[in-house]
Design a protein around this motif. Structure first.
Motif, PDB file in Angstrom:
ATOM      1  N   PRO A 176      -2.943  37.910  24.551  1.00  0.00           N
ATOM      2  CA  PRO A 176      -4.231  37.286  24.252  1.00  0.00           C
ATOM      3  C   PRO A 176      -4.266  36.582  22.906  1.00  0.00           C
ATOM      4  N   THR A 177      -3.443  37.045  21.968  1.00  0.00           N
ATOM      5  CA  THR A 177      -3.406  36.433  20.638  1.00  0.00           C
ATOM      6  C   THR A 177      -2.829  35.016  20.676  1.00  0.00           C
ATOM      7  N   GLU A 178      -2.138  34.670  21.774  1.00  0.00           N
ATOM      8  CA  GLU A 178      -1.556  33.329  21.900  1.00  0.00           C
ATOM      9  C   GLU A 178      -2.375  32.414  22.807  1.00  0.00           C
ATOM     10  N   ALA A 179      -3.473  32.948  23.357  1.00  0.00           N
ATOM     11  CA  ALA A 179      -4.237  32.198  24.359  1.00  0.00           C
ATOM     12  C   ALA A 179      -4.875  30.943  23.796  1.00  0.00           C
ATOM     13  N   GLN A 180      -5.493  31.039  22.612  1.00  0.00           N
ATOM     14  CA  GLN A 180      -6.166  29.868  22.050  1.00  0.00           C
ATOM     15  C   GLN A 180      -5.167  28.741  21.793  1.00  0.00           C
ATOM     16  N   THR A 181      -4.033  29.075  21.198  1.00  0.00           N
ATOM     17  CA  THR A 181      -3.004  28.059  20.927  1.00  0.00           C
ATOM     18  C   THR A 181      -2.499  27.442  22.222  1.00  0.00           C
ATOM     19  N   ALA A 182      -2.289  28.283  23.246  1.00  0.00           N
ATOM     20  CA  ALA A 182      -1.792  27.792  24.535  1.00  0.00           C
ATOM     21  C   ALA A 182      -2.766  26.806  25.161  1.00  0.00           C
ATOM     22  N   MET A 183      -4.054  27.099  25.076  1.00  0.00           N
ATOM     23  CA  MET A 183      -5.041  26.198  25.670  1.00  0.00           C
ATOM     24  C   MET A 183      -5.240  24.953  24.818  1.00  0.00           C
ATOM     25  N   SER A 184      -5.128  25.091  23.514  1.00  0.00           N
ATOM     26  CA  SER A 184      -5.236  23.926  22.628  1.00  0.00           C
ATOM     27  C   SER A 184      -4.106  22.936  22.882  1.00  0.00           C
ATOM     28  N   ARG A 185      -2.937  23.458  23.227  1.00  0.00           N
ATOM     29  CA  ARG A 185      -1.765  22.604  23.428  1.00  0.00           C
ATOM     30  C   ARG A 185      -1.550  22.200  24.883  1.00  0.00           C
ATOM     31  N   GLY A 186      -2.456  22.656  25.758  1.00  0.00           N
ATOM     32  CA  GLY A 186      -2.356  22.272  27.165  1.00  0.00           C
ATOM     33  C   GLY A 186      -1.391  23.105  27.973  1.00  0.00           C
ATOM     34  N   VAL A 187      -0.872  24.197  27.384  1.00  0.00           N
ATOM     35  CA  VAL A 187       0.018  25.089  28.122  1.00  0.00           C
ATOM     36  C   VAL A 187      -0.767  25.816  29.208  1.00  0.00           C
ATOM     37  N   ALA A 188      -2.037  26.082  28.926  1.00  0.00           N
ATOM     38  CA  ALA A 188      -2.930  26.724  29.904  1.00  0.00           C
ATOM     39  C   ALA A 188      -4.257  25.982  29.909  1.00  0.00           C
ATOM     40  N   ASP A 189      -4.843  25.864  31.111  1.00  0.00           N
ATOM     41  CA  ASP A 189      -6.152  25.214  31.230  1.00  0.00           C
ATOM     42  C   ASP A 189      -7.289  26.205  31.007  1.00  0.00           C
ATOM     43  N   GLY A 190      -7.029  27.478  31.278  1.00  0.00           N
ATOM     44  CA  GLY A 190      -8.087  28.483  31.154  1.00  0.00           C
ATOM     45  C   GLY A 190      -7.513  29.873  31.044  1.00  0.00           C
ATOM     46  N   ILE A 191      -8.418  30.856  31.018  1.00  0.00           N
ATOM     47  CA  ILE A 191      -8.015  32.250  30.859  1.00  0.00           C
ATOM     48  C   ILE A 191      -9.020  33.152  31.572  1.00  0.00           C
ATOM     49  N   THR A 192      -8.553  34.233  32.168  1.00  0.00           N
ATOM     50  CA  THR A 192      -9.448  35.234  32.755  1.00  0.00           C
ATOM     51  C   THR A 192      -9.698  36.310  31.707  1.00  0.00           C
ATOM     52  N   PHE A 193     -10.982  36.520  31.370  1.00  0.00           N
ATOM     53  CA  PHE A 193     -11.352  37.478  30.329  1.00  0.00           C
ATOM     54  C   PHE A 193     -12.855  37.720  30.375  1.00  0.00           C
ATOM     55  N   PRO A 194     -13.312  38.919  29.980  1.00  0.00           N
ATOM     56  CA  PRO A 194     -14.752  39.114  29.752  1.00  0.00           C
ATOM     57  C   PRO A 194     -15.196  38.329  28.515  1.00  0.00           C
ATOM     58  N   SER A 195     -16.491  38.060  28.406  1.00  0.00           N
ATOM     59  CA  SER A 195     -17.004  37.292  27.258  1.00  0.00           C
ATOM     60  C   SER A 195     -16.735  38.000  25.940  1.00  0.00           C
ATOM     61  N   GLU A 196     -16.799  39.335  25.930  1.00  0.00           N
ATOM     62  CA  GLU A 196     -16.529  40.092  24.714  1.00  0.00           C
ATOM     63  C   GLU A 196     -15.136  39.790  24.190  1.00  0.00           C
ATOM     64  N   SER A 197     -14.163  39.750  25.092  1.00  0.00           N
ATOM     65  CA  SER A 197     -12.775  39.553  24.681  1.00  0.00           C
ATOM     66  C   SER A 197     -12.514  38.116  24.228  1.00  0.00           C
ATOM     67  N   ILE A 198     -13.224  37.162  24.818  1.00  0.00           N
ATOM     68  CA  ILE A 198     -13.097  35.765  24.374  1.00  0.00           C
ATOM     69  C   ILE A 198     -13.454  35.668  22.900  1.00  0.00           C
ATOM     70  N   ASP A 199     -14.548  36.331  22.508  1.00  0.00           N
ATOM     71  CA  ASP A 199     -14.960  36.306  21.107  1.00  0.00           C
ATOM     72  C   ASP A 199     -13.999  37.113  20.238  1.00  0.00           C
ATOM     73  N   PHE A 200     -13.625  38.318  20.685  1.00  0.00           N
ATOM     74  CA  PHE A 200     -12.800  39.196  19.864  1.00  0.00           C
ATOM     75  C   PHE A 200     -11.468  38.551  19.507  1.00  0.00           C
ATOM     76  N   PHE A 201     -10.859  37.853  20.458  1.00  0.00           N
ATOM     77  CA  PHE A 201      -9.549  37.253  20.209  1.00  0.00           C
ATOM     78  C   PHE A 201      -9.650  35.820  19.674  1.00  0.00           C
ATOM     79  N   GLY A 202     -10.851  35.399  19.279  1.00  0.00           N
ATOM     80  CA  GLY A 202     -11.024  34.104  18.636  1.00  0.00           C
ATOM     81  C   GLY A 202     -10.782  32.909  19.540  1.00  0.00           C
ATOM     82  N   ILE A 203     -11.071  33.067  20.838  1.00  0.00           N
ATOM     83  CA  ILE A 203     -10.788  31.999  21.803  1.00  0.00           C
ATOM     84  C   ILE A 203     -12.002  31.089  21.999  1.00  0.00           C
ATOM     85  N   THR A 204     -13.174  31.531  21.554  1.00  0.00           N
ATOM     86  CA  THR A 204     -14.422  30.790  21.755  1.00  0.00           C
ATOM     87  C   THR A 204     -14.327  29.301  21.409  1.00  0.00           C
TER      88      THR A 204
END
Length: 348
Positions: A191-219
């Motif tokens: 999860p710590t790499e999710a924001q970078t992956a989506m910023s760079r187009g490696v991933a289009d999205g992620i499955t997560f609860p809203s709490e975890s989106i905020d906690f891991f800084g993906i918002t």
């Protein structure tokens, strides 16, 4: 006079010895692999420990470790090896080891964290001892997280067809299979790499609860979120004592632990995840993220597409000598009893 003095001294020494015994504190180490501010630690484990400490008048203390002795999949074995007295972990981190408790991990089993957590504990309470998946440990609680959403950095998921060709970050093999069955291409990343992956187009999205989106800084990279009514999937967490550590407790100490465990842990989990999601969604709404709900027809189609996961779980349960049908039905019955959206007002 001498007799009085001697008796007085003896009484004083006795009182001191009694006071020391009364103040004797037993400290139990709690293994932890998450940071202290994570919801599971601050919202579930800390209140649980505090309630037991208060119940025992402070004679039983819990020291929640601030650094991990091993990765998440190693936690149960570390507990068995007495690296700590109490531990917690994710059942799915040890594939094939906790088949019975992972019944709650099946698609659409947990509509909310209250129902999922209550059902996971009650199902374990009914069947757990019989199947012995946690031998060497004394399980005091099971719980599930809140409903995950499909959180998109690029594109919008309005129907199942919109998942075709999308790359979705997942946390494990089961969720990855779900995404594959639904037409997406899963990519497994921390999860710590999710924001970078989506910023760079490696991933289009992620499955997560809203709490975890905020906690891991993906918002900051999320543009739209699709809710899936009924709960697409969940993970089941365990809380347990090493069996020797449990056996070393007095009857009173065990009674105090049991009073604040089981369903009490399940309810703490319901509060924690619900409040965490509310906080996370406030952050997402402030950023202008669009929330979409998957249409009912598509939810029904998703349930059908994901049926093979239930079939496979039943086959695995059968191989291990479990009555899979009975476990599954009981878990579903308990979910219905405890789901938070159940109407309780009677209209005459």
């Amino acid at each position: 006079m001498k007799i009085f003095t001697t008796l007085a001294m003896a009484a004083a020494l006795g009182a001191t010895a009694f006071s020391a015994a009364a103040q004797e504190v037993k400290t139990l180490r709690v293994g932890s692999w998450l940071p202290p501010h994570h919801l599971i630690v601050s919202g579930i484990l800390e209140p649980w420990a505090a309630a037991i400490e208060n119940e025992t008048g402070g004679s039983l203390k819990f020291e929640i470790m601030t650094s991990s002795l091993g990765p998440p999949p190693a936690q149960f074995d570390l507990l068995l090896d007495q690296a700590f007295d109490v531990g917690y972990g994710v059942s799915g981190h040890n594939a094939g080891r906790f088949t019975m408790t992972q019944v709650m991990d099946l698609p659409f089993m947990s509509p909310d964290p209250w129902a999922g957590s209550a059902a996971s504990w009650l199902t374990y309470q009914k069947f757990g001892a019989e199947y012995g998946e946690h031998d060497g440990a004394h399980v005091v609680g099971l719980f599930t997280h809140s409903n995950p959403n499909i959180n998109m950095a690029k594109g919008r998921i309005e129907t199942l067809a919109d998942l075709e060709g999308k790359t979705i970050r997942v946390g494990g093999n089961v969720t990855g299979r779900m995404m594959s069955e639904l037409g997406a291409s899963p990519v497994q990343l921390p999860p710590t790499e999710a924001q970078t992956a989506m910023s760079r187009g490696v991933a289009d999205g992620i499955t997560f609860p809203s709490e975890s989106i905020d906690f891991f800084g993906i918002t900051p990279v999320i543009s739209s979120i699709t809710r899936i009514p009924g709960g697409l999937y969940t993970d089941t967490f365990w809380v347990a004592f090493n069996q020797d550590s449990w056996d070393a407790l007095s009857d009173g100490e065990r009674a105090a632990v049991e009073k604040h465990s089981g369903m009490a842990i399940a309810m703490l989990s319901g509060f924690a995840w619900t409040n965490g999601d509310t906080y996370g969604e406030e952050k997402l709404n402030a950023q202008g993220v669009e929330f979409i709900t998957l249409p009912e027809a598509d939810v029904a189609a998703a349930r059908e597409k994901l049926k093979p996961l239930e079939t496979d779980w039943l086959a695995q349960a059968s191989e291990r000598g479990y009555d899979g049908d009975a476990i599954l039905q009981y878990a579903r019955d308990m979910v219905e009893n405890y789901r938070s959206d159940k109407s309780v007002n009677v209209v005459k």
